[in-house]
Write a protein that holds these residues in place. Structure first.
Motif, PDB file in Angstrom:
ATOM      1  N   ILE A 541       0.850  -1.201   0.000  1.00 48.65           N
ATOM      2  CA  ILE A 541       0.000   0.000   0.000  1.00 48.65           C
ATOM      3  C   ILE A 541       0.884   1.248   0.000  1.00 48.65           C
ATOM      4  CG2 ILE A 541      -1.878   1.224   1.153  1.00 48.65           C
ATOM      5  CD1 ILE A 541      -2.495  -1.336   2.694  1.00 48.65           C
ATOM      6  N   PHE A 542       0.428   2.275  -0.699  1.00 46.95           N
ATOM      7  CA  PHE A 542       1.129   3.556  -0.680  1.00 46.95           C
ATOM      8  C   PHE A 542       0.127   4.667  -0.913  1.00 46.95           C
ATOM      9  CE2 PHE A 542       3.752   6.898  -2.836  1.00 46.95           C
ATOM     10  CZ  PHE A 542       4.606   7.166  -1.770  1.00 46.95           C
ATOM     11  N   LYS A 563       3.852  -7.294  -1.338  1.00 45.92           N
ATOM     12  CA  LYS A 563       4.708  -7.317  -0.156  1.00 45.92           C
ATOM     13  C   LYS A 563       4.992  -5.915   0.380  1.00 45.92           C
ATOM     14  CE  LYS A 563       8.451  -9.904   1.976  1.00 45.92           C
ATOM     15  NZ  LYS A 563       9.581 -10.847   1.777  1.00 45.92           N
ATOM     16  N   TRP A 564       6.092  -5.276  -0.013  1.00 45.50           N
ATOM     17  CA  TRP A 564       6.472  -3.996   0.586  1.00 45.50           C
ATOM     18  C   TRP A 564       5.820  -2.816  -0.125  1.00 45.50           C
ATOM     19  CZ3 TRP A 564       8.179  -5.394   4.969  1.00 45.50           C
ATOM     20  CH2 TRP A 564       9.037  -6.476   5.115  1.00 45.50           C
ATOM     21  N   GLY A 565       5.296  -1.871   0.684  1.00 49.12           N
ATOM     22  CA  GLY A 565       4.674  -0.691   0.105  1.00 49.12           C
ATOM     23  C   GLY A 565       5.630   0.144  -0.717  1.00 49.12           C
ATOM     24  N   GLY A 566       6.898   0.175  -0.305  1.00 49.23           N
ATOM     25  CA  GLY A 566       7.875   1.019  -0.985  1.00 49.23           C
ATOM     26  C   GLY A 566       8.403   0.462  -2.277  1.00 49.23           C
ATOM     27  N   THR A 567       8.167  -0.848  -2.538  1.00 44.39           N
ATOM     28  CA  THR A 567       8.737  -1.451  -3.751  1.00 44.39           C
ATOM     29  C   THR A 567       7.704  -1.871  -4.786  1.00 44.39           C
ATOM     30  OG1 THR A 567       8.745  -3.631  -2.667  1.00 44.39           O
ATOM     31  CG2 THR A 567      10.755  -2.310  -2.508  1.00 44.39           C
ATOM     32  N   THR A 642      -3.796  -8.087   7.226  1.00 43.56           N
ATOM     33  CA  THR A 642      -3.272  -7.453   8.424  1.00 43.56           C
ATOM     34  C   THR A 642      -1.967  -6.776   8.069  1.00 43.56           C
ATOM     35  OG1 THR A 642      -2.134  -9.464   9.070  1.00 43.56           O
ATOM     36  CG2 THR A 642      -4.344  -9.143   9.956  1.00 43.56           C
ATOM     37  N   SER A 643      -1.480  -5.938   8.935  1.00 44.68           N
ATOM     38  CA  SER A 643      -0.301  -5.133   8.599  1.00 44.68           C
ATOM     39  C   SER A 643       0.921  -5.556   9.382  1.00 44.68           C
ATOM     40  CB  SER A 643      -0.593  -3.661   8.881  1.00 44.68           C
ATOM     41  OG  SER A 643       0.571  -2.907   8.798  1.00 44.68           O
ATOM     42  N   SER A 644       2.024  -5.563   8.693  1.00 45.84           N
ATOM     43  CA  SER A 644       3.293  -5.796   9.374  1.00 45.84           C
ATOM     44  C   SER A 644       3.877  -4.502   9.908  1.00 45.84           C
ATOM     45  CB  SER A 644       4.288  -6.446   8.406  1.00 45.84           C
ATOM     46  OG  SER A 644       4.604  -5.543   7.379  1.00 45.84           O
ATOM     47  N   GLY A 645       3.243  -3.394   9.530  1.00 47.67           N
ATOM     48  CA  GLY A 645       3.637  -2.106  10.082  1.00 47.67           C
ATOM     49  C   GLY A 645       4.551  -1.285   9.231  1.00 47.67           C
ATOM     50  N   LYS A 646       5.060  -1.831   8.140  1.00 43.89           N
ATOM     51  CA  LYS A 646       6.000  -1.039   7.349  1.00 43.89           C
ATOM     52  C   LYS A 646       5.283  -0.319   6.242  1.00 43.89           C
ATOM     53  CE  LYS A 646      10.439  -1.186   5.028  1.00 43.89           C
ATOM     54  NZ  LYS A 646      11.603  -1.949   4.678  1.00 43.89           N
TER      55      LYS A 646
END
Length: 646
Positions: A541-542, A563-567, A642-646
């Protein structure tokens, strides 16, 4: 006395006689409807169905319009087909189809005309119109077919189809008739009353064979059909198509909003489908095919899909903490005793730094401070009072409520309150330690991509928003529904946004967003999030807006299994921002990276050995990737994220 009675009786019968004579004169001379009914064998009432309103983008591009076609109607008791095989060959249908169509028409009414075959092109009509004279009981009716500029935005534009029996029975008034087309989803159903127009009627003379011989009384009693009102949207059609291309081989959403107006610039639900599939006579077969697709292309993800917001929620958490006085811009927290890990440590020294590095322990402490107001007794009474304050403030960001977008089936989402936890745990049986997962966007929180795009718009506006909407004008430009001009305040002071936004800028420039995703000459403020997915890879998510000091666009991107919001999500969002603000794509390396990425679940599509190269030659494949591959097995049902928080 007797003479008076005679006078009264004579007058009474005289009045009655005069009334009868006047009524006969009216029916035979003045009332044309009586003449029409008595001449039903030679005068036919033809209903004129208006063209539906067209749909434009913000720059005047025609996205949805009407193509004239012809429908073939049948009146069963008049129908005579001597050679069924020849008739079927003429229309290009099977004998079984002919039998089923005739049966359906007869079950509707043997005396009234009903639909036999829809959407014959002008070429088909010209080819067979003279021959159809040899088939009594069949007649043509002018109609139109929805036509699309490009295979994009199908879920939000919606589709029209024949009105169902249930819809006919439930309609208010008597506007619709059997065989009418009506909006069934998207803008088509939301703005049905504006798009449908007004019916007309004309009276046509015909001979004993049913052949038209011209207008009756030179059309004196005819009424013209009035076309539906056009819709003018805030959609940037070029941006919409570009966002579509970036979401190929991905499942998720893109929602871009103009913060100053609430107009939606682009709205992507991926994978989607070609809207032309549901605008043809093969509607039933195509709909059935789409309904069986394991990726659910008919599901409008931007307004219907639900996710836990993950770390994107930390923006709201920080603003709520600042507004309630639980923290100040320079508040620092220790990580000691926190049941969460940080993404590197040492990021609990201030609000901007915690936002930039998405520090989980920091926001654990922020939420704890909001609930207890720095009273760490961890009691039910303190938790109950603090949660109510928190809930009421967060709700003002549109969380846990329907925003009111002009699309059907908007999901409300979930924002737990005191009553919810009293019901789940029992009154006086819960406290902060039971609900702390809310601090980083986990727990019972559920949002839609549209809501998070709206949160980005709120931060861009420094505290307010206009309800997100697609249509900016009905009948003319800049004429939206009144509710879309109302400004909604969050009640958060502007100065608090000036504390959080530097942290969002830092997240993009030197934080959780990959370096390749930086866009030259544009300062973007954003926040990443990662939602855990128990039955697959985590979701990316972003949210962002730009330019940071004078926002023109706010955006949310969700990439399932990314996976990662930033990638995964951030590169898509930043490319959309660059295209909108610059009108072109300069970061070709980032574009190439995004177009190569494939996040489709491998349980359905095997992982490709090499990235699929996308170029302009393969534009068709880009817009409709599912046409080339069919899944070998259905994907597993997605668990709540659910969120891993990053």
């Amino acid at each position: 006395m007797l003479d008076n009675r005679r006078f009264v009786i004579s007058a009474f019968f005289g009045i009655i006689g005069f009334a009868y004579l006047f009524r006969l004169f009216y029916l035979q001379v003045l009332d044309d409807s009586y003449s029409i009914e008595s001449s039903s064998n030679s005068i036919k009432r033809v209903m004129e169905v208006p063209f539906r309103g067209q749909i434009y983008d913000r720059n005047g591009k025609l996205m949805v319009f009407n193509t004239p076609v012809y429908d073939l109607l049948v009146t069963p008791y008049k129908a005579k087909v001597q050679d069924t095989l020849t008739f079927c060959n003429l229309l290009g249908i099977q004998r079984t189809t002919f039998d089923s169509l005739m049966k359906a028409a007869a079950s509707y009414s043997r005396m009234k005309p009903s639909m036999f075959l829809r959407q014959l092109s002008r070429e088909d009509f010209a080819r067979i119109q003279d021959i159809m004279v040899d088939y009594p009981g069949f007649e043509f009716s002018k109609s139109s077919m929805r036509t699309y500029l490009a295979p994009t935005m199908a879920n939000s534009l919606g589709y029209v189809s024949e009105i169902t029996k249930g819809q006919l029975e439930k309609q208010e008034g008597f506007y619709y008739q059997q065989g009418d087309y009506v909006g069934q989803s998207g803008l088509e159903i939301f703005y049905e009353e504006q798009l449908r127009g007004q019916r007309g009627v004309k009276f046509v003379m015909q001979n004993v064979n049913g052949v038209a011989k011209g207008s009756w009384k030179d059309g004196a009693l005819d009424t013209m059909a009035v076309a539906g009102q056009n819709l003018y949207t805030g959609i940037d059609f070029d941006l919409q198509q570009y966002a579509d291309s970036l979401m190929v081989n991905k499942v998720g959403s893109v929602v871009a909003i103009e913060p100053s107006t609430g107009q939606i610039l682009a709205i992507v639900s991926a994978p989607s489908y070609d809207p032309r599939k549901l605008a043809s006579r093969h509607f039933s077969d195509n709909y059935r095919e789409l309904a069986k697709n394991p990726y659910k292309p008919l599901f409008n993800r931007p307004v219907m899909a639900s996710y836990r917001p993950g770390s994107t929620f930390k923006v709201i958490q920080a603003l709520t903490g600042l507004q309630t006085g639980a923290i100040s811009p320079s508040t620092a927290f220790s990580h000691a005793g926190v049941p969460m890990k940080c993404h590197g440590g040492g990021h609990g020294n201030s609000v901007p730094q915690a936002v930039q590095h998405s520090c989980n322990p920091y926001f654990y402490r922020v939420f704890q401070s909001i609930l207890y107001h720095n009273d760490l007794s961890n009691t039910y009474e303190a938790s109950r009072a603090g949660l109510k304050v928190w809930h009421d403030q967060v709700e003002k960001f549109g969380i846990g409520t329907r925003l009111g977008v002009d699309l059907p089936s908007e999901y409300k989402g979930s924002l737990p309150d005191v009553e919810y936890y009293d019901k789940v745990y029992g009154e006086k049986r819960w406290k902060f330690s039971n609900v702390y997962s809310l601090s980083i966007g986990e727990g019972e929180l559920l949002i839609t991509p549209l809501k998070m795009a709206n949160v980005a718009a709120i931060v861009a506006n420094r505290g307010y928003y206009y309800t997100p909407h697609i249509v900016s004008g009905i009948g003319k430009k800049d004429n939206p529904l009144p509710e879309y001009t109302v400004r909604h305040e969050t009640g958060v002071d502007r100065r608090h946004f000036d504390t959080v936004i530097p942290g969002m800028i830092g997240a993009v420039e030197a934080g959780t967003v990959m370096r390749l995703a930086k866009i030259a000459d544009i300062q973007i403020a954003g926040k990443t999030g990662t939602s855990q997915n128990k039955k697959g890879r985590d979701h990316s998510i972003f949210i962002a807006f730009a330019p940071a000091d004078n926002p023109k666009i706010a955006i949310a991107v969700f990439v399932e299994n990314g996976k990662w919001g930033g990638t995964a999500a951030a590169p898509v969002a930043n490319l959309v921002i660059e295209r909108y603000l610059k009108g072109k794509t300069e970061n070709k390396a980032l574009e190439n990276y995004v177009l190569h990425e494939n996040y489709l679940p491998y349980t359905v599509f095997p992982a490709p050995k090499k990235p699929v190269i996308v170029d302009t030659v393969k534009k068709k494949e880009i817009l409709n990737p599912l046409a080339e591959k069919k899944p070998t097995s259905a994907p597993k049902e997605k668990a709540p994220a659910t969120s891993s928080g990053k």
